[in-house]
Scaffold this motif. Structure first.
Motif, PDB file in Angstrom:
ATOM      1  N   LEU A   1       0.842  -1.192   0.000  1.00  0.00           N
ATOM      2  CA  LEU A   1       0.000   0.000   0.000  1.00  0.00           C
ATOM      3  C   LEU A   1       0.880   1.246   0.000  1.00  0.00           C
ATOM      4  CD1 LEU A   1      -2.728   1.396   0.094  1.00  0.00           C
ATOM      5  CD2 LEU A   1      -2.708   1.116   2.578  1.00  0.00           C
ATOM      6  N   ARG A   2       1.987   1.216   0.713  1.00  0.00           N
ATOM      7  CA  ARG A   2       2.920   2.351   0.730  1.00  0.00           C
ATOM      8  C   ARG A   2       3.375   2.682  -0.701  1.00  0.00           C
ATOM      9  NH1 ARG A   2       6.018   4.086   4.870  1.00  0.00           N
ATOM     10  NH2 ARG A   2       5.719   2.122   5.996  1.00  0.00           N
ATOM     11  N   GLU A   3       3.738   1.652  -1.455  1.00  0.00           N
ATOM     12  CA  GLU A   3       4.180   1.851  -2.839  1.00  0.00           C
ATOM     13  C   GLU A   3       3.026   2.355  -3.709  1.00  0.00           C
ATOM     14  OE1 GLU A   3       7.627  -1.596  -3.046  1.00  0.00           O
ATOM     15  OE2 GLU A   3       5.510  -2.169  -3.275  1.00  0.00           O
ATOM     16  N   GLY A   4       1.840   1.823  -3.466  1.00  0.00           N
ATOM     17  CA  GLY A   4       0.668   2.253  -4.233  1.00  0.00           C
ATOM     18  C   GLY A   4       0.325   3.705  -3.984  1.00  0.00           C
ATOM     19  N   ILE A   5       0.378   4.132  -2.729  1.00  0.00           N
ATOM     20  CA  ILE A   5       0.096   5.534  -2.394  1.00  0.00           C
ATOM     21  C   ILE A   5       1.125   6.441  -3.052  1.00  0.00           C
ATOM     22  CG2 ILE A   5       0.109   7.214  -0.515  1.00  0.00           C
ATOM     23  CD1 ILE A   5      -1.180   5.030   1.245  1.00  0.00           C
ATOM     24  N   ALA A   6       2.395   6.029  -2.996  1.00  0.00           N
ATOM     25  CA  ALA A   6       3.457   6.835  -3.620  1.00  0.00           C
ATOM     26  C   ALA A   6       3.229   6.956  -5.121  1.00  0.00           C
ATOM     27  CB  ALA A   6       4.821   6.216  -3.322  1.00  0.00           C
ATOM     28  N   ARG A   7       2.814   5.863  -5.729  1.00  0.00           N
ATOM     29  CA  ARG A   7       2.576   5.883  -7.177  1.00  0.00           C
ATOM     30  C   ARG A   7       1.388   6.770  -7.536  1.00  0.00           C
ATOM     31  NH1 ARG A   7       2.694   0.812 -11.203  1.00  0.00           N
ATOM     32  NH2 ARG A   7       2.905   2.065 -13.070  1.00  0.00           N
ATOM     33  N   MET A   8       0.326   6.709  -6.727  1.00  0.00           N
ATOM     34  CA  MET A   8      -0.826   7.573  -6.981  1.00  0.00           C
ATOM     35  C   MET A   8      -0.442   9.041  -6.808  1.00  0.00           C
ATOM     36  SD  MET A   8      -4.246   5.668  -5.562  1.00  0.00           S
ATOM     37  CE  MET A   8      -3.639   4.714  -4.170  1.00  0.00           C
ATOM     38  N   ALA A   9       0.317   9.353  -5.768  1.00  0.00           N
ATOM     39  CA  ALA A   9       0.728  10.737  -5.520  1.00  0.00           C
ATOM     40  C   ALA A   9       1.628  11.231  -6.650  1.00  0.00           C
ATOM     41  CB  ALA A   9       1.448  10.839  -4.177  1.00  0.00           C
ATOM     42  N   GLU A  10       2.577  10.410  -7.047  1.00  0.00           N
ATOM     43  CA  GLU A  10       3.503  10.787  -8.117  1.00  0.00           C
ATOM     44  C   GLU A  10       2.777  11.034  -9.436  1.00  0.00           C
ATOM     45  OE1 GLU A  10       6.573   8.208 -10.636  1.00  0.00           O
ATOM     46  OE2 GLU A  10       7.145   8.408  -8.534  1.00  0.00           O
ATOM     47  N   GLY A  11       1.826  10.165  -9.737  1.00  0.00           N
ATOM     48  CA  GLY A  11       1.080  10.283 -10.987  1.00  0.00           C
ATOM     49  C   GLY A  11      -0.107  11.218 -10.917  1.00  0.00           C
ATOM     50  N   ARG A  12      -0.378  11.746  -9.716  1.00  0.00           N
ATOM     51  CA  ARG A  12      -1.534  12.617  -9.498  1.00  0.00           C
ATOM     52  C   ARG A  12      -2.821  11.937  -9.964  1.00  0.00           C
ATOM     53  NH1 ARG A  12      -0.467  18.534 -11.334  1.00  0.00           N
ATOM     54  NH2 ARG A  12      -2.411  18.709 -10.209  1.00  0.00           N
ATOM     55  N   ILE A  13      -2.979  10.687  -9.531  1.00  0.00           N
ATOM     56  CA  ILE A  13      -4.153   9.893  -9.869  1.00  0.00           C
ATOM     57  C   ILE A  13      -4.797   9.399  -8.583  1.00  0.00           C
ATOM     58  CG2 ILE A  13      -3.372   9.209 -12.165  1.00  0.00           C
ATOM     59  CD1 ILE A  13      -2.356   6.594 -10.956  1.00  0.00           C
ATOM     60  N   SER A  14      -6.038   8.965  -8.656  1.00  0.00           N
ATOM     61  CA  SER A  14      -6.756   8.577  -7.443  1.00  0.00           C
ATOM     62  C   SER A  14      -7.036   7.082  -7.344  1.00  0.00           C
ATOM     63  CB  SER A  14      -8.069   9.353  -7.346  1.00  0.00           C
ATOM     64  OG  SER A  14      -8.868   9.094  -8.474  1.00  0.00           O
ATOM     65  N   SER A  15      -6.500   6.314  -8.293  1.00  0.00           N
ATOM     66  CA  SER A  15      -6.698   4.871  -8.216  1.00  0.00           C
ATOM     67  C   SER A  15      -5.639   4.150  -9.038  1.00  0.00           C
ATOM     68  CB  SER A  15      -8.087   4.476  -8.711  1.00  0.00           C
ATOM     69  OG  SER A  15      -8.229   4.807 -10.074  1.00  0.00           O
ATOM     70  N   LEU A  16      -5.458   2.874  -8.709  1.00  0.00           N
ATOM     71  CA  LEU A  16      -4.549   1.994  -9.442  1.00  0.00           C
ATOM     72  C   LEU A  16      -5.279   0.714  -9.781  1.00  0.00           C
ATOM     73  CD1 LEU A  16      -1.364   2.091  -7.168  1.00  0.00           C
ATOM     74  CD2 LEU A  16      -1.567   3.090  -9.446  1.00  0.00           C
ATOM     75  N   LEU A  17      -5.049   0.191 -10.967  1.00  0.00           N
ATOM     76  CA  LEU A  17      -5.543  -1.139 -11.292  1.00  0.00           C
ATOM     77  C   LEU A  17      -4.499  -2.115 -10.778  1.00  0.00           C
ATOM     78  CD1 LEU A  17      -6.920  -0.600 -14.884  1.00  0.00           C
ATOM     79  CD2 LEU A  17      -8.108  -0.464 -12.704  1.00  0.00           C
ATOM     80  N   VAL A  18      -4.944  -3.156 -10.120  1.00  0.00           N
ATOM     81  CA  VAL A  18      -4.048  -4.129  -9.512  1.00  0.00           C
ATOM     82  C   VAL A  18      -4.058  -5.390 -10.360  1.00  0.00           C
ATOM     83  CG1 VAL A  18      -3.565  -5.481  -7.446  1.00  0.00           C
ATOM     84  CG2 VAL A  18      -4.463  -3.164  -7.234  1.00  0.00           C
ATOM     85  N   GLY A  19      -2.881  -5.759 -10.848  1.00  0.00           N
ATOM     86  CA  GLY A  19      -2.724  -6.911 -11.730  1.00  0.00           C
ATOM     87  C   GLY A  19      -1.925  -6.477 -12.937  1.00  0.00           C
ATOM     88  N   ALA A  20      -1.947  -7.281 -13.951  1.00  0.00           N
ATOM     89  CA  ALA A  20      -1.235  -6.965 -15.188  1.00  0.00           C
ATOM     90  C   ALA A  20      -2.251  -6.847 -16.315  1.00  0.00           C
ATOM     91  CB  ALA A  20      -0.229  -8.061 -15.498  1.00  0.00           C
ATOM     92  N   PRO A  21      -1.974  -5.991 -17.295  1.00  0.00           N
ATOM     93  CA  PRO A  21      -2.943  -5.809 -18.383  1.00  0.00           C
ATOM     94  C   PRO A  21      -3.359  -7.107 -19.056  1.00  0.00           C
ATOM     95  CG  PRO A  21      -1.188  -4.197 -18.555  1.00  0.00           C
ATOM     96  CD  PRO A  21      -0.797  -5.163 -17.462  1.00  0.00           C
ATOM     97  N   GLU A  22      -2.465  -8.097 -19.087  1.00  0.00           N
ATOM     98  CA  GLU A  22      -2.805  -9.359 -19.763  1.00  0.00           C
ATOM     99  C   GLU A  22      -3.559 -10.336 -18.859  1.00  0.00           C
ATOM    100  OE1 GLU A  22       1.244  -9.614 -17.954  1.00  0.00           O
ATOM    101  OE2 GLU A  22       0.336  -8.208 -19.328  1.00  0.00           O
ATOM    102  N   ASP A  23      -3.740  -9.999 -17.567  1.00  0.00           N
ATOM    103  CA  ASP A  23      -4.483 -10.872 -16.656  1.00  0.00           C
ATOM    104  C   ASP A  23      -5.944 -10.969 -17.086  1.00  0.00           C
ATOM    105  OD1 ASP A  23      -2.388 -11.465 -14.989  1.00  0.00           O
ATOM    106  OD2 ASP A  23      -2.936 -10.022 -13.443  1.00  0.00           O
ATOM    107  N   PRO A  24      -6.565 -12.117 -16.840  1.00  0.00           N
ATOM    108  CA  PRO A  24      -8.009 -12.218 -17.101  1.00  0.00           C
ATOM    109  C   PRO A  24      -8.756 -11.201 -16.237  1.00  0.00           C
ATOM    110  CG  PRO A  24      -7.061 -14.375 -16.602  1.00  0.00           C
ATOM    111  CD  PRO A  24      -5.991 -13.354 -16.338  1.00  0.00           C
TER     112      PRO A  24
END
Length: 106
Positions: free
Chosen positions: A22-45
């Motif tokens: 979650l720490r990494e996810g929060i940092a990524r959202m703050a850095e990207g100025r976004i409010s959500s992350l998709l969890v998984g890989a684009p090729e995942d079902p």
């Protein structure tokens, strides 16, 4: 108005690995100025993909304190992921968000 539209939609979507904390996810959202992350890989079902939002992060922190920061995003992700195709009309997206009572849509 353009600024609001840009904030509302991130293209391409931003993905994070399920084992990221979650720490990494929060940092990524703050850095990207976004409010959500998709969890998984684009090729995942689709059934394996999830979403973690700022609100999910706040709730996890309120529930578990600082310990929540070390939890994997996969444990916090909302599934199944509700989405619409990129070419869908806005009214379809809005309808789906209302139907499922969502603030974020993939």
């Amino acid at each position: 108005y353009r600024h609001r539209v840009r904030e509302a939609m991130t293209s391409p979507p931003v993905f994070s690995a399920p084992d990221a904390t979650l720490r990494e996810g929060i940092a990524r959202m703050a850095e990207g100025r976004i409010s959500s992350l998709l969890v998984g890989a684009p090729e995942d079902p689709a059934e394996r993909l999830g979403i973690v939002t700022e609100r999910d992060a706040l709730r996890a922190l309120a529930r578990s304190g600082g310990a929540a920061l070390e939890r994997p995003l996969a444990a916090l992700a909302t599934r199944p992921l509700v989405a619409v195709p990129a070419e869908a009309y806005v009214y379809r997206a809005i309808g789906r968000m209302r139907r499922f009572n969502l603030r974020h849509l993939a």
